[in-house]
Design a protein around this motif. Structure first.
Motif, PDB file in Angstrom:
ATOM      1  N   GLN A   1      59.509  20.189  48.546  1.00  0.00           N
ATOM      2  CA  GLN A   1      60.307  20.072  49.764  1.00  0.00           C
ATOM      3  C   GLN A   1      59.408  19.782  50.945  1.00  0.00           C
ATOM      4  O   GLN A   1      58.319  20.327  51.032  1.00  0.00           O
TER       5      GLN A   1
ATOM      6  N   VAL B   1      64.647  11.352  40.776  1.00  0.00           N
ATOM      7  CA  VAL B   1      63.668  11.188  41.849  1.00  0.00           C
ATOM      8  C   VAL B   1      63.008   9.818  41.734  1.00  0.00           C
ATOM      9  O   VAL B   1      62.862   9.079  42.709  1.00  0.00           O
ATOM     10  N   ILE B   2      62.614   9.461  40.488  1.00  0.00           N
ATOM     11  CA  ILE B   2      61.927   8.185  40.278  1.00  0.00           C
ATOM     12  C   ILE B   2      62.849   7.021  40.630  1.00  0.00           C
ATOM     13  O   ILE B   2      62.425   6.031  41.203  1.00  0.00           O
TER      14      ILE B   2
ATOM     15  N   ARG C   1      58.212  17.446  40.689  1.00  0.00           N
ATOM     16  CA  ARG C   1      58.477  16.673  41.895  1.00  0.00           C
ATOM     17  C   ARG C   1      59.858  16.945  42.484  1.00  0.00           C
ATOM     18  O   ARG C   1      60.040  16.930  43.684  1.00  0.00           O
ATOM     19  N   ALA C   2      60.816  17.225  41.593  1.00  0.00           N
ATOM     20  CA  ALA C   2      62.174  17.445  42.077  1.00  0.00           C
ATOM     21  C   ALA C   2      62.282  18.713  42.912  1.00  0.00           C
ATOM     22  O   ALA C   2      63.217  18.902  43.673  1.00  0.00           O
ATOM     23  N   MET C   3      61.307  19.635  42.733  1.00  0.00           N
ATOM     24  CA  MET C   3      61.387  20.902  43.446  1.00  0.00           C
ATOM     25  C   MET C   3      60.640  20.875  44.773  1.00  0.00           C
ATOM     26  O   MET C   3      60.731  21.795  45.557  1.00  0.00           O
TER      27      MET C   3
ATOM     28  N   ARG D   1      70.917  13.739  44.598  1.00  0.00           N
ATOM     29  CA  ARG D   1      70.624  14.520  43.386  1.00  0.00           C
ATOM     30  C   ARG D   1      71.584  15.684  43.245  1.00  0.00           C
ATOM     31  O   ARG D   1      72.097  15.970  42.177  1.00  0.00           O
TER      32      ARG D   1
ATOM     33  N   LEU E   1      66.594  15.381  36.591  1.00  0.00           N
ATOM     34  CA  LEU E   1      66.263  15.453  38.015  1.00  0.00           C
ATOM     35  C   LEU E   1      65.050  14.580  38.319  1.00  0.00           C
ATOM     36  O   LEU E   1      65.040  13.831  39.295  1.00  0.00           O
ATOM     37  N   GLU E   2      64.019  14.678  37.450  1.00  0.00           N
ATOM     38  CA  GLU E   2      62.797  13.887  37.650  1.00  0.00           C
ATOM     39  C   GLU E   2      63.123  12.395  37.648  1.00  0.00           C
ATOM     40  O   GLU E   2      62.678  11.664  38.521  1.00  0.00           O
TER      41      GLU E   2
ATOM     42  N   GLN F   1      65.712  19.413  33.885  1.00  0.00           N
ATOM     43  CA  GLN F   1      64.671  19.003  34.831  1.00  0.00           C
ATOM     44  C   GLN F   1      64.301  17.530  34.660  1.00  0.00           C
ATOM     45  O   GLN F   1      63.979  16.854  35.634  1.00  0.00           O
TER      46      GLN F   1
ATOM     47  N   ASN G   1      67.046  29.305  44.638  1.00  0.00           N
ATOM     48  CA  ASN G   1      66.400  28.623  43.532  1.00  0.00           C
ATOM     49  C   ASN G   1      65.112  27.942  43.982  1.00  0.00           C
ATOM     50  O   ASN G   1      64.145  27.854  43.225  1.00  0.00           O
ATOM     51  N   ASN G   2      65.096  27.472  45.239  1.00  0.00           N
ATOM     52  CA  ASN G   2      63.897  26.801  45.750  1.00  0.00           C
ATOM     53  C   ASN G   2      62.914  27.764  46.384  1.00  0.00           C
ATOM     54  O   ASN G   2      61.827  27.356  46.781  1.00  0.00           O
TER      55      ASN G   2
ATOM     56  N   SER H   1      65.817  25.990  55.098  1.00  0.00           N
ATOM     57  CA  SER H   1      66.436  26.755  54.019  1.00  0.00           C
ATOM     58  C   SER H   1      66.034  28.222  54.097  1.00  0.00           C
ATOM     59  O   SER H   1      66.839  29.108  53.815  1.00  0.00           O
TER      60      SER H   1
END
Lengths: 339, 387
Positions: free
Chosen positions: B12, A237-238, B8-10, A246, A233-234, A230, A141-142, B20
């Motif tokens: 790295q 992060v904040i 931002r969550a993505m 997470r 998730l954001e 998303q 996914n990343n 990874s």
């Protein structure tokens, strides 16, 4: 939709399932209480051989099968109650093993050996499949978009391949002087004989299963990851949540229904593991419950199939399926009633 | 590392990215290595195939010294031909398969694929050697064989051991299972998707229970009946009563039924995605349920049907347990036949032939994933994501 129309749509499918699934189940249940054997009679047979002055004659009593007018053996079917079950469970050997608390003796009886292995196999592979599947899904996914397609393609191969062949391809890497065995020997400077070591085979069988099923978990988790919110998730992060937090508090709860789904499917499939035994030729070291039934069904050297023992072991296997499905089915039923 | 286009969550840090990607690489190696390895083994003489040196398995010095090798010229020509073939297939042939209607398109696909396959085999095995031989003479050192490769095991398996008979049996069983299973399953899946009755709920639940049954349990029920079926059926059918044991048709029926629970669950979830308004508007226009199904639903249901068909195909093609118990040696399909190979393995030649047979069985599956990757993924997720 009217009942008649519904029946016409669903009819053929239901008919097939009744004829080839429900009816065999009933017949297995009946067969497990019966034994069919050829009828034997005893007969005095005099065999003579030429001798000097008088013949040498021997009279002996022989057991021979009774034949009908076509020359086929006559068989009788007897109602034997639970004796086939007792046979499969080990009979006297089982009682002895239990009374003397001898676990080793108990595990020498085929059924308990199969049960021990099947349960260990199922329960150990489950977390590995879930973990590996989730790890691959998160990593893919990343990953860069360009490599996602090829990665999914390669990942699907272990899942799509014929199970027996997949097992064989791993067996050939390890058995005898397989290439990986040679590497391991060079690495640890020892002599390894994988094919003659029960635990090594057990490990390989589990390794194969994880290799085979992890792609399935991966594809499902990967699809689930696409629907993670998303914005949540954001905001995590904040709020200063770390990567791990997470994953732990946002992603995994979101994937929970999928985790339950994969768990259920994996428990069903691993409980009926079978191909591993064939691919790794492990029958003298490790067998599974389904292999036990298969083994009773295969003709022995005399061409006889132990149908009643097979039926008894099949019914005993069913007990596990019922236990496995009881909880999810009860929940579904309550949900349905609640509607 | 702050790529502004990414949320931002993505994002790295570099170390995590490296880790990874390394993990991904390890997984890909793990996934592909056993398969790549049996492919390499199947083209080598037994001494090389079971050599303890990985390098020898890959290059095949013994195979080479036996006179089976290819030179750099051969390799270059081979790769060029393969590349041209792929280009031709995607650029020239794909447009040729365009047609009205899905069935027509599938038919075109089959014809074009078959023709293309034949041309490819002719080009690769007859035309290529013709061109390569004079070139090798001209180019000197480049024409010397350097890589040991032999197809003798494939010849032994397919020609001498008559593996094509097993292939034909597999083909009969899989085609039969896919066709019947889809026909019966589509009707049931549609009925179940459009009916909210308690009966439909129970059918689905019982199907779920059936899905969990070990197949050996069912086969234990079939075997005595199938072996004695001539006797059992004779009061009804008289002299013509068949012995079902060993009959491919009986196995098709069995596999279709075993597969029904899965099929109807999957097709039902696809049909639920087709809006009910579609058939309701057809019903308002005066169609019966069957007419609505035939003229409104069927044209839009193909993606789901193809996906489900793929999984039916896999079940029938990969099956070992049912076919090995219910078919006799003369009607055996490919997968149980290979078990016979390694059970009687006495020489290493037998083992390499088993490897070649294994690769032969895997090749169609490889093509299947290549062509239908998207459908397989959507099929896997269809059941799960919607619950």
């Amino acid at each position: 939709m009217k009942f008649k129309t519904f029946a016409m749509f669903v009819g053929p499918s239901v008919f097939l399932m009744l004829l080839f699934i429900a009816f065999p189940l009933v017949s297995v249940l009946l067969n497990s209480f019966q034994v069919t054997q050829p009828v034997f009679t005893t007969q005095e047979v005099e065999t003579c051989s030429a001798g000097f002055l008088t013949q040498n004659c021997v009279t002996e009593v022989k057991t021979i099968p009774v034949l009908d007018e076509n020359g086929d053996t006559v068989t009788t079917t007897e109602w034997v109650g639970f004796s086939s079950y007792a046979n499969v469970l080990g009979g006297q050997r089982f009682v002895d093993a239990i009374t003397s608390f001898d676990l080793g003796a108990l595990l020498r009886i085929d059924f308990w050996r199969a049960l021990r292995f099947t349960l260990t196999f199922t329960l150990i592979t489950l977390p590995l499949v879930l973990g590996l599947g989730l790890a691959i899904a998160v990593v893919v996914n990343n990953a860069t978009k360009a490599i996602k397609g090829p990665v999914i393609f390669v990942s699907l191969l272990p899942f799509i391949i014929t199970p027996v062949i997949g097992g064989l391809s791993i067996r050939w890497l390890f058995y005898g002087d397989g290439i990986v065995t040679v590497w391991l020997e060079a690495l640890f400077n020892t002599d390894l004989s994988i094919a003659a070591n029960g635990w090594a085979i057990e490990f390989l069988m589990m390794f194969y299963r994880v290799w085979h099923v992890a792609p399935f978990a991966f594809v499902i988790f990967y699809a689930g990851l696409q629907t993670v919110n998303q914005d949540t998730l954001e905001s995590a992060v904040i709020d200063g949540a770390s990567r791990w937090e997470r994953l732990r508090y946002v992603v995994i709860p979101h994937l929970m229904p999928l985790i339950v789904f994969i768990t259920l499917i994996h428990l069903m499939d691993a409980y009926r593991a079978f191909e591993e035994v064939i691919a790794f030729s492990s029958e003298s070291y490790r067998i599974t419950l389904q292999y036990l039934t298969y083994d009773y069904l295969t003709p022995d050297d005399a061409g006889n199939r132990a149908i009643s023992s097979a039926s008894a072991s099949a019914m005993l296997t069913m007990v596990g399926v019922v236990i496995l499905l009881a909880a999810p089915l009860r929940r579904t039923w309550q949900e349905h009633r609640g509607r | 590392m702050s790529d502004a286009s990414l949320p931002r969550a993505m994002r790295q840090p570099l170390s995590l990215k490296l880790a990874s990607n390394a993990f991904l690489l390890v997984w890909l190696l793990l996934a592909a290595f056993p398969l790549v390895w049996i492919l390499a083994m199947s083209f080598k003489s037994p001494v090389d195939a079971f050599s303890s040196s990985a390098w020898e398995v890959l290059t095949g010095p013994r195979t080479l010294s036996d006179g089976n090798g290819v030179s750099i010229v051969d390799i270059v020509l081979g790769i060029a031909l393969a590349w041209l073939a792929i280009k031709a297939a995607t650029k020239l042939l794909m447009p040729m398969t365009v047609a009205e209607g899905t069935l027509h398109r599938i038919f075109n696909w089959a014809v074009v694929a078959l023709g293309f396959g034949t041309l490819f085999v002719i080009g690769f095995f007859f035309f290529l050697p013709l061109v390569a031989a004079p070139l090798e003479g001209l180019l000197g050192p480049l024409g010397q064989p350097i890589l040991g490769i032999t197809t003798e095991h494939y010849q032994a398996v397919w020609v001498e051991n008559a593996f094509y008979e097993n292939f034909r049996n597999s083909l009969i069983v899989t085609v039969g299972v896919v066709t019947v299973s889809l026909t019966v399953g589509t009707l049931a899946g549609y009925g179940l998707a459009r009916s909210g009755s308690t009966l439909a709920f129970w059918i689905l639940i019982i199907a779920l229970v059936f899905r969990a049954l070990p197949h050996s349990v069912l086969v234990a029920g079939y075997l005595p009946v199938f072996i004695n079926s001539a006797e059992i059926l004779s009061p009804i059918l008289g002299e013509n009563a068949p012995t079902l044991y060993g009959q491919p048709l009986a196995v098709i029926a069995v596999l279709v039924s075993i597969n029904q629970p899965f099929t109807i669950w999957m097709l039902r979830s696809f049909f639920q995605n087709i809006p009910v308004d579609l058939d309701e508007s057809a019903r308002v226009d005066g169609c019966t349920h069957f007419q609505a199904f035939r003229w409104v639903i069927m044209p839009v249901m193909w993606p789901g049907v193809i996906t489900t068909g793929l999984f039916s195909f896999l079940l029938a093609y990969n099956d070992f347990l049912v076919t090995s118990l219910l078919l006799d040696a003369s009607n055996q399909t490919m997968v149980p036949a290979i078990a016979g190979y390694f059970n009687r393995e006495t020489t290493t030649t037998d083992q390499v032939e088993a490897v070649a047979a294994a690769v032969s069985i895997t090749a169609p599956l490889f093509l299947l994933v290549m062509i239908f990757q998207r459908q397989i993924v959507s099929g896997l997720t269809a059941g799960a994501v919607k619950g």
